[in-house]
Design a protein around this motif. Structure first.
Motif, PDB file in Angstrom:
ATOM      1  N   GLN A  24       0.844  -1.203   0.000  1.00 25.09           N
ATOM      2  CA  GLN A  24       0.000   0.000   0.000  1.00 25.09           C
ATOM      3  C   GLN A  24       0.880   1.254   0.000  1.00 25.09           C
ATOM      4  OE1 GLN A  24      -3.533   0.207  -0.087  1.00 25.09           O
ATOM      5  NE2 GLN A  24      -2.937   2.309  -0.586  1.00 25.09           N
ATOM      6  N   ALA A  25       1.930   1.225   0.802  1.00 22.96           N
ATOM      7  CA  ALA A  25       2.842   2.375   0.850  1.00 22.96           C
ATOM      8  C   ALA A  25       3.526   2.580  -0.503  1.00 22.96           C
ATOM      9  CB  ALA A  25       3.886   2.162   1.951  1.00 22.96           C
ATOM     10  N   TYR A  26       3.885   1.479  -1.151  1.00 23.12           N
ATOM     11  CA  TYR A  26       4.536   1.543  -2.465  1.00 23.12           C
ATOM     12  C   TYR A  26       3.575   2.131  -3.496  1.00 23.12           C
ATOM     13  CZ  TYR A  26       7.253  -0.240  -6.470  1.00 23.12           C
ATOM     14  OH  TYR A  26       7.978  -0.366  -7.631  1.00 23.12           O
ATOM     15  N   PHE A  27       2.323   1.641  -3.494  1.00 26.39           N
ATOM     16  CA  PHE A  27       1.323   2.170  -4.433  1.00 26.39           C
ATOM     17  C   PHE A  27       1.094   3.662  -4.175  1.00 26.39           C
ATOM     18  CE2 PHE A  27      -2.919   3.373  -5.716  1.00 26.39           C
ATOM     19  CZ  PHE A  27      -3.010   2.865  -6.999  1.00 26.39           C
ATOM     20  N   SER A  28       0.920   4.033  -2.903  1.00 28.60           N
ATOM     21  CA  SER A  28       0.644   5.429  -2.555  1.00 28.60           C
ATOM     22  C   SER A  28       1.796   6.329  -2.990  1.00 28.60           C
ATOM     23  CB  SER A  28       0.426   5.579  -1.048  1.00 28.60           C
ATOM     24  OG  SER A  28      -0.677   4.796  -0.648  1.00 28.60           O
ATOM     25  N   ARG A  29       3.010   5.836  -2.826  1.00 29.21           N
ATOM     26  CA  ARG A  29       4.163   6.646  -3.210  1.00 29.21           C
ATOM     27  C   ARG A  29       4.173   6.884  -4.717  1.00 29.21           C
ATOM     28  NH1 ARG A  29       7.806   3.782  -0.845  1.00 29.21           N
ATOM     29  NH2 ARG A  29       9.001   2.892  -2.560  1.00 29.21           N
ATOM     30  N   LYS A  30       3.936   5.821  -5.488  1.00 32.23           N
ATOM     31  CA  LYS A  30       3.920   5.954  -6.950  1.00 32.23           C
ATOM     32  C   LYS A  30       2.785   6.886  -7.386  1.00 32.23           C
ATOM     33  CE  LYS A  30       7.489   3.744  -7.545  1.00 32.23           C
ATOM     34  NZ  LYS A  30       8.653   4.597  -7.796  1.00 32.23           N
ATOM     35  N   LEU A  31       1.658   6.810  -6.692  1.00 30.26           N
ATOM     36  CA  LEU A  31       0.529   7.684  -7.036  1.00 30.26           C
ATOM     37  C   LEU A  31       0.831   9.134  -6.646  1.00 30.26           C
ATOM     38  CD1 LEU A  31      -2.332   8.265  -7.972  1.00 30.26           C
ATOM     39  CD2 LEU A  31      -3.179   7.403  -5.770  1.00 30.26           C
ATOM     40  N   ASN A  32       1.404   9.329  -5.466  1.00 35.76           N
ATOM     41  CA  ASN A  32       1.692  10.694  -5.007  1.00 35.76           C
ATOM     42  C   ASN A  32       2.713  11.393  -5.898  1.00 35.76           C
ATOM     43  OD1 ASN A  32      -0.091  10.438  -2.932  1.00 35.76           O
ATOM     44  ND2 ASN A  32       1.452   9.893  -1.400  1.00 35.76           N
ATOM     45  N   GLU A  33       3.556  10.610  -6.539  1.00 32.33           N
ATOM     46  CA  GLU A  33       4.572  11.196  -7.421  1.00 32.33           C
ATOM     47  C   GLU A  33       3.991  11.628  -8.766  1.00 32.33           C
ATOM     48  OE1 GLU A  33       8.195   8.461  -5.566  1.00 32.33           O
ATOM     49  OE2 GLU A  33       7.448   8.058  -7.592  1.00 32.33           O
ATOM     50  N   LEU A  34       2.742  11.271  -9.010  1.00 30.48           N
ATOM     51  CA  LEU A  34       2.094  11.621 -10.283  1.00 30.48           C
ATOM     52  C   LEU A  34       1.317  12.917 -10.126  1.00 30.48           C
ATOM     53  CD1 LEU A  34       0.441   8.344 -11.641  1.00 30.48           C
ATOM     54  CD2 LEU A  34       2.066   9.792 -12.861  1.00 30.48           C
ATOM     55  N   ARG A  35       1.569  13.874 -11.000  1.00 28.84           N
ATOM     56  CA  ARG A  35       0.782  15.102 -10.973  1.00 28.84           C
ATOM     57  C   ARG A  35      -0.628  14.821 -11.473  1.00 28.84           C
ATOM     58  NH1 ARG A  35       4.630  18.277 -14.319  1.00 28.84           N
ATOM     59  NH2 ARG A  35       2.793  18.342 -15.659  1.00 28.84           N
ATOM     60  N   ASN A  36      -1.566  15.656 -11.060  1.00 28.26           N
ATOM     61  CA  ASN A  36      -2.967  15.459 -11.456  1.00 28.26           C
ATOM     62  C   ASN A  36      -3.139  15.375 -12.967  1.00 28.26           C
ATOM     63  OD1 ASN A  36      -3.830  15.396  -8.857  1.00 28.26           O
ATOM     64  ND2 ASN A  36      -4.595  17.514  -8.817  1.00 28.26           N
ATOM     65  N   ASP A  37      -2.417  16.236 -13.691  1.00 30.81           N
ATOM     66  CA  ASP A  37      -2.629  16.265 -15.143  1.00 30.81           C
ATOM     67  C   ASP A  37      -2.033  15.044 -15.846  1.00 30.81           C
ATOM     68  OD1 ASP A  37       0.022  16.865 -14.873  1.00 30.81           O
ATOM     69  OD2 ASP A  37      -0.030  18.744 -16.011  1.00 30.81           O
ATOM     70  N   ARG A  38      -1.350  14.182 -15.088  1.00 23.42           N
ATOM     71  CA  ARG A  38      -0.802  12.964 -15.696  1.00 23.42           C
ATOM     72  C   ARG A  38      -1.677  11.748 -15.423  1.00 23.42           C
ATOM     73  NH1 ARG A  38       4.924  11.947 -15.278  1.00 23.42           N
ATOM     74  NH2 ARG A  38       4.258  10.568 -16.946  1.00 23.42           N
ATOM     75  N   LEU A  39      -2.766  11.977 -14.685  1.00 19.72           N
ATOM     76  CA  LEU A  39      -3.645  10.852 -14.353  1.00 19.72           C
ATOM     77  C   LEU A  39      -4.460  10.380 -15.557  1.00 19.72           C
ATOM     78  CD1 LEU A  39      -5.035  11.917 -10.845  1.00 19.72           C
ATOM     79  CD2 LEU A  39      -3.331  10.157 -11.342  1.00 19.72           C
ATOM     80  N   ASP A  40      -4.625  11.257 -16.546  1.00 19.70           N
ATOM     81  CA  ASP A  40      -5.434  10.887 -17.711  1.00 19.70           C
ATOM     82  C   ASP A  40      -4.686   9.991 -18.700  1.00 19.70           C
ATOM     83  OD1 ASP A  40      -7.611  12.461 -16.865  1.00 19.70           O
ATOM     84  OD2 ASP A  40      -6.638  14.265 -17.659  1.00 19.70           O
ATOM     85  N   ALA A  41      -3.386   9.856 -18.522  1.00 20.20           N
ATOM     86  CA  ALA A  41      -2.583   9.061 -19.465  1.00 20.20           C
ATOM     87  C   ALA A  41      -2.894   7.569 -19.306  1.00 20.20           C
ATOM     88  CB  ALA A  41      -1.100   9.331 -19.204  1.00 20.20           C
ATOM     89  N   PRO A  42      -2.579   6.794 -20.343  1.00 20.31           N
ATOM     90  CA  PRO A  42      -2.834   5.353 -20.254  1.00 20.31           C
ATOM     91  C   PRO A  42      -2.011   4.697 -19.142  1.00 20.31           C
ATOM     92  CG  PRO A  42      -2.208   5.992 -22.497  1.00 20.31           C
ATOM     93  CD  PRO A  42      -1.997   7.188 -21.629  1.00 20.31           C
ATOM     94  N   SER A  43      -2.558   3.645 -18.559  1.00 19.14           N
ATOM     95  CA  SER A  43      -1.809   2.807 -17.618  1.00 19.14           C
ATOM     96  C   SER A  43      -1.297   1.605 -18.402  1.00 19.14           C
ATOM     97  CB  SER A  43      -2.724   2.344 -16.486  1.00 19.14           C
ATOM     98  OG  SER A  43      -3.613   1.356 -16.981  1.00 19.14           O
ATOM     99  N   LEU A  44      -0.671   0.658 -17.691  1.00 18.56           N
ATOM    100  CA  LEU A  44      -0.216  -0.564 -18.362  1.00 18.56           C
ATOM    101  C   LEU A  44      -1.337  -1.588 -18.501  1.00 18.56           C
ATOM    102  CD1 LEU A  44       3.344  -1.071 -16.807  1.00 18.56           C
ATOM    103  CD2 LEU A  44       2.680   0.152 -18.897  1.00 18.56           C
ATOM    104  N   ALA A  46      -4.534  -2.737 -20.312  1.00 16.52           N
ATOM    105  CA  ALA A  46      -5.128  -2.433 -21.619  1.00 16.52           C
ATOM    106  C   ALA A  46      -6.499  -1.778 -21.440  1.00 16.52           C
ATOM    107  CB  ALA A  46      -5.262  -3.712 -22.438  1.00 16.52           C
ATOM    108  N   GLY A  47      -6.685  -0.621 -22.072  1.00 14.65           N
ATOM    109  CA  GLY A  47      -7.987   0.046 -22.050  1.00 14.65           C
ATOM    110  C   GLY A  47      -8.220   0.932 -20.834  1.00 14.65           C
ATOM    111  N   TRP A  48      -7.275   0.928 -19.908  1.00 14.55           N
ATOM    112  CA  TRP A  48      -7.445   1.712 -18.680  1.00 14.55           C
ATOM    113  C   TRP A  48      -6.455   2.875 -18.631  1.00 14.55           C
ATOM    114  CZ3 TRP A  48      -8.187  -1.659 -13.604  1.00 14.55           C
ATOM    115  CH2 TRP A  48      -9.497  -2.142 -13.571  1.00 14.55           C
ATOM    116  N   THR A  49      -6.971   4.063 -18.235  1.00 14.91           N
ATOM    117  CA  THR A  49      -6.071   5.153 -17.893  1.00 14.91           C
ATOM    118  C   THR A  49      -5.564   4.929 -16.462  1.00 14.91           C
ATOM    119  OG1 THR A  49      -7.793   6.506 -16.893  1.00 14.91           O
ATOM    120  CG2 THR A  49      -7.462   6.758 -19.281  1.00 14.91           C
ATOM    121  N   ARG A  50      -4.624   5.787 -16.038  1.00 15.37           N
ATOM    122  CA  ARG A  50      -4.178   5.724 -14.643  1.00 15.37           C
ATOM    123  C   ARG A  50      -5.349   5.976 -13.699  1.00 15.37           C
ATOM    124  NH1 ARG A  50       0.960   9.298 -16.317  1.00 15.37           N
ATOM    125  NH2 ARG A  50       2.569   7.682 -16.307  1.00 15.37           N
TER     126      ARG A  50
END
Ligand code: ZN
Length: 268
Positions: A24-44, A46-50
């Motif tokens: 959970q801490a690892y996920f939260s850290r990776k998420l916190n490092e992402l700016r809001n405007d980068r959340l719309d980009a694709p994730s790994l 298929a078919g899902w954004t971040r």
């Protein structure tokens, strides 16, 4: 009064809870490092954004909270009303304003952790049902959450890597994937595969004709005659093999005969 430490005392369960919390801490850290405007980009995925990944991880915590409450109270509360409802909820939550989406994910994780912390020792053994219909002890929610937070942290595509995973997590994930293949495909449906982590003693020999009842070979030596003709041996680090087995690409892997690394069967 609610306890501030885990009610559980079983050392295996406590080790599992620690791994889930580290994830959970690892996920939260990776998420916190992402700016809001980068959340719309694709994730790994298929078919899902971040956004979809964040929404799903938050809603997964809520669903596992329902199972934990079921174990605590005996009142049946399924993970999801239906697969359609689950998908619609993810689609909806993914459209939330960034702050609301982050809050949903963070609060749901805290709530789940509180329910785990306060679950009495005996209630961890209470049977609950997963979204796929399997009846498992409530303690299984810890592993279900563990694999979600670690693997989806990588799916955020923000520098997370299977190479960061603790060794015991990689081993548990690979065994989980192979076990899931075996359950779903049956001995006859398994592809003829030997998985050889080069940094481990263990070898996973999948025998499609069922000739090798023990498909996990602890010392890495597959007995003669148990591997059918046409078996592909896939070799690489435990991290690379686990990434591939969970359907996230074959980087770093080679096969024994130099052929392209096959597509793995679906995991979940
Ligand atoms: Zn997931």
């Amino acid at each position: 009064m609610p306890a501030r430490t885990d009610q559980a005392t079983d050392p295996r369960l406590l080790a599992g809870l620690l791994l889930a919390r580290r994830g959970q801490a690892y996920f939260s850290r990776k998420l916190n490092e992402l700016r809001n405007d980068r959340l719309d980009a694709p994730s790994l995925v298929a078919g899902w954004t971040r956004r979809h990944v964040v929404a799903h991880v938050g809603l997964n915590a809520r669903a596992l909270t329902r199972l934990t409450e079921w174990a605590a109270t005996g009142v049946e509360t399924p993970m999801y009303a239906s697969p359609t409802q689950r998908d619609e909820e993810i689609e909806f939550a993914a459209t939330l304003p960034a702050r609301a989406l982050r809050n949903l994910c963070a609060h749901a994780a805290v709530h789940l952790d509180v329910e785990w912390r306060d679950l009495p020792e005996e209630a961890w053994r209470a049977p609950v049902r997963t979204a796929l219909g399997r009846v498992v002890p409530a303690s299984e929610t810890v592993w279900m959450r563990t694999r979600e937070v670690w693997v989806h942290a990588v799916d955020l595509d923000n520098g997370g890597s299977f190479d960061d995973f603790p060794p015991e997590l990689l081993d548990a994930l690979l065994a989980d994937v192979v076990g899931a293949w075996r359950r779903r495909l049956g001995p006859d449906g398994l592809p003829a595969l030997v998985l050889e982590p080069v940094d481990r003693e263990v070898t996973y020999a999948l025998a499609p004709d069922g000739t090798a009842p023990d498909w996990t070979v602890p010392d890495g030596t597959v007995p003669d005659g148990t591997v059918p003709n046409g078996t592909v041996t896939v070799r690489g680090t435990a991290a690379d093999l686990t990434r591939w087995a969970t359907g996230r690409g074959s980087r770093g892997l080679v096969t024994s005969d130099g052929a392209p690394v096959p597509e793995p069967p679906r995991w979940l």
